[in-house]
Design an enzyme around this catalytic site. Structure first.
Site, PDB file in Angstrom:
ATOM      1  N   CYS A 287       5.143 -29.950 -40.707  1.00  0.00           N
ATOM      2  CA  CYS A 287       5.696 -29.960 -42.064  1.00  0.00           C
ATOM      3  C   CYS A 287       7.151 -29.542 -41.931  1.00  0.00           C
ATOM      4  CB  CYS A 287       4.884 -29.043 -42.985  1.00  0.00           C
ATOM      5  SG  CYS A 287       4.694 -27.355 -42.343  1.00  0.00           S
TER       6      CYS A 287
HETATM    7  O1  LIG Z   1       6.704 -27.010 -44.954  1.00  0.00           O
HETATM    8  S1  LIG Z   1       6.397 -25.563 -44.999  1.00  0.00           S
HETATM    9  O2  LIG Z   1       5.107 -25.352 -45.623  1.00  0.00           O
HETATM   10  O3  LIG Z   1       6.482 -24.925 -43.698  1.00  0.00           O
HETATM   11  S2  LIG Z   1       7.736 -24.782 -46.087  1.00  0.00           S
END
Ligand SMILES: O=S(=O)([O-])[S-]
Length: 363
Positions: free
Chosen positions: A315
């Site tokens: 992510c």
């Molecule tokens: O994308 S995140 O959840 O690490 S902020």
């Protein structure tokens, strides 16, 4: 005692609290409330605060303030800003096991205990708890659960909350090194046949007037041509047909229809081509509880996931990716995902050209 699964219902936890099991019969409850702030200066942190938990615990923390304002009886606060540290490239880096162990012991944790994590906020308050669950798994502790639906579900049911902070003695918990099994590093992603060949770099400070000229020279040098010939399309991260590379951010960020948080100065676009977008929000119901394993399996399969392949989640900084990895293990216990902890924030600094898929940045 009831066998506790990866996700524990509020009703089950309530019974454990009522029966006096928490903190007394091998079960511990950790409130993981956390509000991320700007990344602290990693160099200064390394010099002054690295592993200094006494000092770190004295800093103001919004997560701790939320915990102090109301929490589930018998829970203690676990703070991600203490459990991990700001690395050179990662927002949250892993301490070596013997240092993390000190932090866990300060929470009172003892060997063999079952840890239940809960939180508040997005995705049923399960983001930070799942990050903690994955963290403990990375240090060899498998007896972990996340409260399904988080504090919100607990409060909605009218269950008791308190401001009382339980007194804990220092625990004796032992960390093991399971980091390689649960995580994947940038170096491993960019390795060819298991060997990492660092990209040639200019050895002149970026502030030096000669830097730009040196960069141009390096770009067209034989050294660079050789490196490209050895690595182009051959790195592990290029094997997108053989590996489930899952980008777990919301679709609008993956496509660049919403601010992705990536710098337009470094990255041409907003995602890594070949990564499949599997937003973690889609494994959580609207009421904040986790979907059934069958629903999660179907969702993954429809996204092109294959249970036979290696699975890597990412992510921005490893948080959503951890909830997804945890959810995959819940739905498919034989799949052992690895989290790219540095995620896109690390990639943005170390190999920004790779982030070239999807729209260009929104203005
Ligand atoms: O994308 S995140 O959840 O690490 S902020």
């Amino acid at each position: 005692m009831t066998v506790l699964g990866k996700f524990v219902a509020s009703t089950t936890l309530r019974q454990l609290v009522k029966d006096g099991v928490i903190n007394k019969q091998g079960v511990r409850l950790l409130d993981c409330s956390f509000v991320p702030g700007v990344k602290p200066d990693w160099k200064r942190f390394k010099e002054q605060l690295y592993g200094k938990f006494e000092q770190l615990s004295g800093f103001k923390s919004i997560g701790r303030a939320l915990y102090l304002a109301e929490h589930i009886p018998e829970s203690v606060h676990a703070d991600l800003e203490q459990a991990m540290y700001p690395g050179k490239f990662e927002r949250f880096s892993h301490y070596p096991p013997e240092i993390f162990q000190e932090y866990a012991r300060r929470l009172g944790i003892r060997d063999g205990e079952h840890l239940i994590f809960y939180g508040r906020g997005a995705y049923g308050g399960m983001l930070w708890p799942a990050r903690f669950a994955w963290l403990f798994k990375s240090y060899g502790h498998e007896k972990v659960s996340v409260l399904d639906g988080g504090l919100n579900d607990w409060v909605q049911r009218g269950y008791e909350i308190t401001t009382e902070v339980p007194k804990m003695e220092i625990g004796n918990w032992t960390a093991r090194d399971n980091l390689k099994e649960t995580l994947i590093t940038f170096e491993e992603l960019e390795s060819v046949d298991g060997k990492y060949e660092p990209k040639p770099e200019v050895n002149v400070d970026p502030s030096d007037p000669e830097h730009e000229q040196k960069e141009k020279e390096l770009k067209w040098s034989n050294e660079m041509k050789e490196w490209e010939a050895k690595t182009k399309g051959k790195m592990l991260i290029d094997q997108t047909s053989k590996i489930n590379f899952l980008d777990t951010r919301p679709r609008a960020q993956f496509e660049g229809l919403q601010d992705s948080g990536l710098s337009p100065m470094c990255c041409e676009a907003v995602h890594i081509p070949g990564f499949t977008n599997t937003p973690v929000g889609e494994i959580v119901r609207d009421d904040g509880t986790i979907k059934d394993p069958e629903q999660i399996k179907n969702y993954l399969n429809e996204s092109g996931f294959s249970a036979d392949k290696t699975t890597i989640t990412q992510c921005m900084t490893g948080i959503q990716a951890s909830l997804m990895a945890y959810g995959i293990e819940y739905a498919l216990p034989n799949v052992k995902p690895r989290v790219y902890n540095g995620s896109l924030k690390e990639m943005e600094q170390r190999d920004p050209k790779r982030i070239s898929g999807g729209n260009r940045h929104i203005p």
